[in-house]
Design a protein around this motif. Structure first.
Motif, PDB file in Angstrom:
ATOM      1  N   SER A 239       0.842  -1.192   0.000  1.00  0.00           N
ATOM      2  CA  SER A 239       0.000   0.000   0.000  1.00  0.00           C
ATOM      3  C   SER A 239       0.875   1.240   0.000  1.00  0.00           C
ATOM      4  CB  SER A 239      -0.911   0.015   1.230  1.00  0.00           C
ATOM      5  OG  SER A 239      -1.653   1.217   1.302  1.00  0.00           O
ATOM      6  N   THR A 244      -3.041   3.040   7.112  1.00  0.00           N
ATOM      7  CA  THR A 244      -4.418   3.222   6.659  1.00  0.00           C
ATOM      8  C   THR A 244      -4.956   1.956   6.026  1.00  0.00           C
ATOM      9  OG1 THR A 244      -4.052   5.586   6.312  1.00  0.00           O
ATOM     10  CG2 THR A 244      -5.908   4.587   5.157  1.00  0.00           C
ATOM     11  N   ARG A 245      -4.123   1.297   5.222  1.00  0.00           N
ATOM     12  CA  ARG A 245      -4.592   0.076   4.537  1.00  0.00           C
ATOM     13  C   ARG A 245      -4.857  -1.048   5.528  1.00  0.00           C
ATOM     14  NH1 ARG A 245      -7.180  -3.119   2.863  1.00  0.00           N
ATOM     15  NH2 ARG A 245      -6.929  -4.538   1.093  1.00  0.00           N
ATOM     16  N   THR A 248      -8.185  -1.090   7.387  1.00  0.00           N
ATOM     17  CA  THR A 248      -9.397  -1.505   6.684  1.00  0.00           C
ATOM     18  C   THR A 248      -9.718  -2.967   6.902  1.00  0.00           C
ATOM     19  OG1 THR A 248      -8.227  -2.065   4.619  1.00  0.00           O
ATOM     20  CG2 THR A 248      -8.959   0.219   4.895  1.00  0.00           C
TER      21      THR A 248
END
Length: 597
Positions: A239, A244-245, A248
């Protein structure tokens, strides 16, 4: 690296510190573009305490329908002296500034507010929005209430306010529903605004409990590895923002069932920060190949590549093999599966009369059916000499390694023959098979010069200024660095070259890199904006090579049945039949190209 949860505050915005403005509207109808607002009611709360209330009637500048007056109790006489929306809306926006808007069936209320803002020319602030109806549908079951209307939910959560279609009363009841829903998700481990906004009953408890694994990860490009308690790699991903990835995977946005199982087993997430997205792609590929993670599909499919081999025999033939060997034979590929490799073999047999029998070629008394059909010269019976058969082999070898134009002409003749017989489905099948053939040949013709080049140094402007610098040796990423904006990149180039990985000349049995890695590098080199700084080797493609034939065939096939690109690369913009050079220098004798700062 062991991830340690410190406090929930580190994971996002604590719900106790969020200011919510719970809003409700009464309107003249259900269509924002055609109907007006008659009343705005709102309650501002934080940490369970009411901070203030807002209420105003609004003159909609149109008669209120009778059935609306019966429902809400708001009449034309009541709004006659009320402010118009161009006065009421700015006052509400000032009251709600800096908050999270909450509404029951938020799409209705927020839709009317946005339409009103557009009508009066006021910019919409872009509030975060929370919908209590959507949350209730996931948290309140049918055993508790037959529906999720505000009046029903107010009873479930014991609100002292009875909703009566007056804006402020309904907003007060929605506050109690909001607090009741927050209490429920708190018991499920949801403590921040970010978690509440993305809450879904589809997220398993194990996913929520392990969201802290993302906490220590860097917000930087690179690769991340999910590992179990025994340090086994479960999954590898890449990523531009690792933290942040990874977050998820613990929200409703991740809906793959195998990922839920992976998260259940995961105990730690290990980041590998990379300087460029290209390095991240390559590292991901190598790590998957090294660890064979059970939850990466690529780890199961990456070793299924096949090659088509033109054998080195007295009377050569085609064979599908799993490995390239240093045996003097010619190979094209790799192909993603045996089926696509077989299509390429069938395409050759359509246009070149090679023998199709396997094993040793023994003298026979009679030829096979292929000879009777004119598809084979029958060398097995002596009807075709070794010299005559060598001419046939030369046609096939040319398709494999050099000029594919003669093969394309043979294909065109074959298609015309089938079309004249009105065998259109057979013609389409032959064309599709030939496309698989030229795809495999084009891959070999494009990749071989890269793997034979001892070193290529290339550069591309980075998004933040400066240059992304890359060293490629024998088709393998050997080094990469980013030079700062405004700095002379050449010292960075020299430093990168001196510290880059030493890559030995590859052999068929010992390639320098995975074919997929070389393809990634080739796509990067051919992407817009890349400049060749130094080239030790010769990087060319043959005139009339398979790539040019491929570019002619693919549009026709795609228009017929939407065939996707075989290796997912972008066709090079060079015109068919024209040779192209990726670099002007050969060897180290010439002066390298300069990259300006």
């Amino acid at each position: 690296m062991q991830a340690i949860q410190s406090t929930f505050d580190d994971l996002g915005t604590p719900l106790a510190g969020v200011t919510f403005v719970v809003v409700d509207l009464e309107t003249t109808g259900g269509t924002p573009a055609q109907c007006g607002i008659t009343e705005i009611g709102a309650v501002k709360v934080r940490g369970g305490e009411v901070l203030g209330e807002f209420q105003t009637l609004v003159d909609p500048a149109e008669p209120i329908p009778a059935f609306i007056s019966v429902l809400t109790g708001i009449t034309d006489a009541m709004v006659r002296d009320a402010p118009r929306i161009d006065s009421a809306l700015p006052a509400f926006l000032e009251f709600a500034a800096g908050s999270v808007l909450v509404a029951h069936n938020a799409g209705f209320d927020i839709g009317f507010l946005k339409a009103a803002a557009a009508r009066v020319g006021a910019p919409w602030p872009g509030f975060p929005v929370l919908d209590t109806l959507q949350l209730a549908r996931q948290l309140v079951v049918r055993d508790e209430t037959p529906n999720h209307r505000l009046s029903s939910l107010a009873q479930v959560f014991g609100s002292p306010t009875t909703p009566d279609h007056r804006a402020l009363h309904d907003a007060r009841a929605t506050v109690d529903v909001l607090h009741g829903l927050i209490a429920r998700v708190g018991g499920l481990g949801v403590h921040t605004l970010e978690e509440l906004s993305s809450y879904s009953s589809r997220v398993t408890p194990s996913q929520r409990r392990k969201r802290f694994l993302a906490d220590p990860l860097p917000s930087a490009p690179g690769v991340y590895l999910f590992k179990d308690g025994n340090d086994r790699v479960l999954y590898v991903g890449t990523s531009r923002d690792i933290r942040t990835r990874v977050r998820t995977y613990f929200t409703a946005s991740e809906q793959r069932s195998r990922m839920a199982e992976m998260v259940r087993l995961a105990q730690v997430v290990h980041p590998v920060v990379c300087q460029t997205p290209l390095e991240a792609q390559v590292r991901e590929l190598r790590l998957i190949d090294e660890h064979k993670p059970r939850f990466n599909r690529r780890s199961k499919d990456g070793r299924k590549a096949m090659w088509v081999k033109l054998t080195q025999e007295r009377f050569p033939r085609l064979s599908i093999v799993k490995q390239v060997r240093d045996d003097g034979a010619h190979y094209i590929g790799p192909f993603r599966s045996r089926a696509t490799a077989q299509s390429a073999v069938d395409a050759v047999h359509e246009v070149v009369p090679l023998r199709q029998c396997t094993g040793r070629l023994a003298r026979r008394g009679s030829a096979c059916a292929l000879a009777d059909m004119g598809r084979c010269g029958a060398p097995c019976t002596g009807a075709q000499s070794e010299g005559d058969y060598a001419l046939v082999v030369a046609e096939c070898r040319e398709i494999f390694t050099g000029n594919a134009r003669p093969g394309a002409e043979l294909l065109r003749s074959r298609l015309e023959e089938l079309a004249s017989q009105e065998r259109f489905e057979d013609a389409a099948r032959v064309r599709d098979r030939f496309l698989q053939l030229v795809r495999g040949a084009a891959r070999a013709q494009r990749l071989t010069p890269l793997t034979r080049s001892p070193e290529i140094v290339a550069a591309r402007r980075s998004d933040l200024g400066g240059w992304e610098l890359v060293t490629i040796r024998h088709g393998r990423l050997a080094g990469t660095v980013v030079s700062p904006r405004g700095a002379d990149p050449m010292p960075y180039v020299e430093s990168m070259r001196l510290t880059a990985e030493v890559v030995a000349s590859p052999t068929p049995e010992r390639p320098s890199a995975l074919t997929e890695e070389t393809e990634i590098l080739l796509r990067w080199l051919e992407s817009p904006g890349v400049r060749i700084v130094e080239l030790d080797g010769l990087w060319t493609c043959p005139v009339g090579g398979a790539g040019s034939v491929r570019r002619e065939l693919e549009p026709a096939v795609a228009s017929a049945h939407e065939v996707a690109g075989f290796d997912d690369d972008v066709p090079h913009p060079a015109r068919p039949g024209r040779p192209r050079r990726a670099g002007a220098a050969t060897g180290r004798g010439g002066a390298p190209a300069r990259v300006s700062s």
